[in-house]
Design an enzyme around this catalytic site. Structure first.
Site, PDB file in Angstrom:
ATOM      1  N   HIS A 139      16.229  14.598  25.346  1.00 46.51           N
ATOM      2  CA  HIS A 139      16.103  13.694  24.198  1.00 46.51           C
ATOM      3  C   HIS A 139      15.000  14.235  23.295  1.00 46.51           C
ATOM      4  O   HIS A 139      13.851  14.346  23.698  1.00 46.51           O
ATOM      5  CB  HIS A 139      15.762  12.284  24.676  1.00 46.51           C
ATOM      6  CG  HIS A 139      15.931  11.247  23.607  1.00 46.51           C
ATOM      7  ND1 HIS A 139      16.339   9.962  23.877  1.00 46.51           N
ATOM      8  CD2 HIS A 139      15.758  11.300  22.261  1.00 46.51           C
ATOM      9  CE1 HIS A 139      16.409   9.272  22.754  1.00 46.51           C
ATOM     10  NE2 HIS A 139      16.045  10.075  21.762  1.00 46.51           N
ATOM     11  N   LYS A 161      23.091  19.371  26.678  1.00 52.39           N
ATOM     12  CA  LYS A 161      23.270  18.176  25.846  1.00 52.39           C
ATOM     13  C   LYS A 161      21.951  17.841  25.150  1.00 52.39           C
ATOM     14  O   LYS A 161      20.907  17.768  25.792  1.00 52.39           O
ATOM     15  CB  LYS A 161      23.730  16.996  26.699  1.00 52.39           C
ATOM     16  CG  LYS A 161      23.893  15.684  25.950  1.00 52.39           C
ATOM     17  CD  LYS A 161      24.414  14.614  26.913  1.00 52.39           C
ATOM     18  CE  LYS A 161      24.501  13.253  26.275  1.00 52.39           C
ATOM     19  NZ  LYS A 161      24.991  12.227  27.233  1.00 52.39           N
ATOM     20  N   LYS A 205      24.514   7.084  -8.423  1.00 55.98           N
ATOM     21  CA  LYS A 205      25.396   7.598  -9.477  1.00 55.98           C
ATOM     22  C   LYS A 205      24.629   8.215 -10.644  1.00 55.98           C
ATOM     23  O   LYS A 205      25.091   9.181 -11.250  1.00 55.98           O
ATOM     24  CB  LYS A 205      26.318   6.490  -9.966  1.00 55.98           C
ATOM     25  CG  LYS A 205      27.325   6.048  -8.909  1.00 55.98           C
ATOM     26  CD  LYS A 205      28.306   5.029  -9.444  1.00 55.98           C
ATOM     27  CE  LYS A 205      29.297   4.622  -8.369  1.00 55.98           C
ATOM     28  NZ  LYS A 205      30.366   3.743  -8.869  1.00 55.98           N
ATOM     29  N   ASP A 231      35.217   6.354 -12.646  1.00 61.99           N
ATOM     30  CA  ASP A 231      35.079   4.889 -12.683  1.00 61.99           C
ATOM     31  C   ASP A 231      35.514   4.318 -14.030  1.00 61.99           C
ATOM     32  O   ASP A 231      36.172   3.276 -14.104  1.00 61.99           O
ATOM     33  CB  ASP A 231      33.622   4.477 -12.449  1.00 61.99           C
ATOM     34  CG  ASP A 231      33.225   4.497 -10.987  1.00 61.99           C
ATOM     35  OD1 ASP A 231      34.130   4.437 -10.131  1.00 61.99           O
ATOM     36  OD2 ASP A 231      32.020   4.572 -10.701  1.00 61.99           O
TER      37      ASP A 231
END
Length: 518
Positions: A123, A150, A292, A330
């Site tokens: 981890h 892992k 945006k 849009d």
């Protein structure tokens, strides 16, 4: 049930992590995972309460899927952990996961002849992960004799997944990698593109941050078909969980046989995102709240319409030189949806407005008061679209200064947000909500009081989750024509799809999907 290491790189596996306190819950959840398409399960036995090791033995022997058996220390004694893990090895469980700090307590090479394959896990937390740091850790973990490595990596930003993809591509032995948290979702969905052989998915009704559901991996993302050549598209937004883009674009891409995938991308800093994911395989993006306007500055070139609006909702990466090209789909999407609804109303009601000696308006919006709520990216598209069609634009926004700036750009008028409900200069106005008010989970909210809606001929709501917002419900009740954000969504998505693929969009197929899924 065993799967050999030799075939791991050739077969994509979907794994369901099971973390339950009782034997019965583990067994029921294993059956559920199998029904939802899991290839194997991870039995996280440190979560299970057991009074005797025989209960663990019973669960392992009754498994209905191949399994990874893991036991995290997390305060538990190493003695208990080893008791469980050794039992798993004795019972030839397909995969036995051992934490890196315990891996040197046992000679893993002694178990090379067993049917179990050893996963050594670590981890990684504390600080931004780097390719160098992860590479050094993998080299140390490989020295343990692990069959599989892992990594569970804590990430703060979506860009923190980039070094994980590098490790998946270059790791000399099979690697499982998980970026923990909501910003790590793409680490699972895109893992197969970079050589990952195993991805995690959650059970239906048991969502986990950063994990897609098993059902979405199979049904939405069709993840077993992702490969090194798959083009990546996605929505850059914050929040992003509300987006219906993946359930529209992914089936449409498959429908036309295009090797691409569309994924949600929870992005905090768009500039950092584009600098990090600069590969041409990250080929196109939808841009949502609140990026945006900021995304305009990230583009190398901007379409003239988008440039005049000052906001982009679509960005393509040009394959020839990697440059980012910005567009705004849009504007036309929302304005044509409003115009079509007004024309239909006029046709049904026999309403015909003429000016200048009997010449019909080019647009049914021309000459009308267009009341706009919101001054962000979608609001700018609506404001410029309404101005171009000859409407008088009046803008309300909680940030009054932002409303005034947009009003100045379209030669309109800005009024304080508190005046919205009392604004009633004439009947027959058009109202457009371009704010997030009423979006899930706040579905009980509306930007305008019901009584005030009587002044409007048409009400449009850019929010499309839910499909029928409170604003639209109340507008319809007082007699206004209503236009859902779903119609804007599908129209702008059709245009985006054409830009993404360079070919026609399967409109009938996509509209049917929207009707079925939204």
């Amino acid at each position: 049930m065993a799967l050999s290491t030799a075939c791991l790189k050739k077969t994509l596996l979907m794994c369901a992590p099971l973390e339950y306190s009782s034997l019965e819950e583990m067994q029921v959840s294993m059956d559920k995972a199998k029904a939802e398409g899991a290839d194997l399960v991870e039995l996280r036995l440190d979560s299970m309460s057991f009074s005797h090791i025989s209960q663990v033995e019973k669960l392992i022997k009754r498994r209905t899927l191949p399994a990874i058996v893991s036991f995290r220390l997390k305060g538990a004694s190493k003695r208990t952990a080893w008791q469980v893990l050794r039992l798993a090895l004795e019972l030839d469980v397909e995969y036995v996961e051992i934490e890196f700090e315990m891996a040197f307590d046992i000679d893993l090479y002694e178990h090379k002849g067993s049917k179990s394959q050893i996963i050594v896990s670590s981890h990684v937390n504390g600080g931004k992960p780097s390719a160098e740091k992860l590479g050094n850790l993998i080299a140390c973990m490989q020295c343990t004799g692990a069959d599989v490595i892992k990594l569970i990596v804590d990430v703060d930003y979506i860009t923190d997944s980039a070094p994980i993809f590098q490790m998946l591509t270059h790791c000399p032995i099979p690697l499982i990698a998980i970026a923990v948290g909501s910003r790590g979702l793409i680490s699972q969905i895109l893992a197969p593109k970079f050589g990952g052989f195993l991805v995690y998915g959650s059970l239906k009704g048991h969502s986990l941050p950063g994990l897609p559901s098993l059902l979405s991996l199979k049904q939405v993302y069709n993840i077993e078909h992702i490969n090194a050549n798959t083009k990546v598209f996605g929505l850059i937004s914050n929040p992003v969980g509300h987006s219906k883009g993946p359930i529209l674009h992914n089936p449409a891409l498959r429908h036309i046989g295009y090797d691409g995938i569309y994924v949600p991308m929870l992005v905090d800093d768009v500039k950092d995102f584009f600098e990090t994911y600069s590969c041409v395989d990250f080929a196109g993006f939808s841009v949502g709240i609140p990026h945006k306007q900021a995304a305009v500055g990230c583009c190398d070139e901007v379409d003239p319409l988008a440039k005049s609006i000052g906001a982009v909702n679509t960005i393509l990466r040009r394959p020839s030189d990697g440059k980012l090209i910005g567009y705004n789909t849009d504007c036309e999407a929302c304005m044509t949806a409003i115009e079509d609804a007004l024309r239909e109303r006029e046709l049904i009601n026999g309403e015909r407005e003429v000016v200048n000696g009997g010449v019909l308006h080019a647009s049914p919006i021309s000459g009308k008061i267009f009341v706009l709520v919101g001054a962000g990216g979608a609001g700018r598209a609506l404001a410029f679209g309404a101005k171009d069609r000859g409407a008088r634009v009046v803008i309300f926004n909680r940030n009054y200064e932002r409303a005034k700036a947009l009003a100045a750009a379209v030669s309109g008028e800005a009024l304080p947000y508190e005046c919205l409900d009392s604004f009633y200069p004439e009947k027959g106005m058009i109202l457009a909500n371009a704010s997030a008010i009423g979006m899930e989970p706040n579905t009980d909210e509306s930007p305008v009081a019901k009584e005030a809606l009587r002044a409007y001929k048409l009400v449009f709501d850019a929010v499309y989750t839910p499909r029928n917002t409170r604003l639209l419900q109340e507008a319809a009740e007082v007699g206004a024509t209503v236009v859902s954000g779903v119609e804007m969504f599908i129209r702008q998505a059709l245009h985006q799809f054409r830009l993404f693929t360079g070919g026609p969009a399967p409109e009938d197929f996509m509209r049917k999907l929207v009707q079925e899924q939204f």
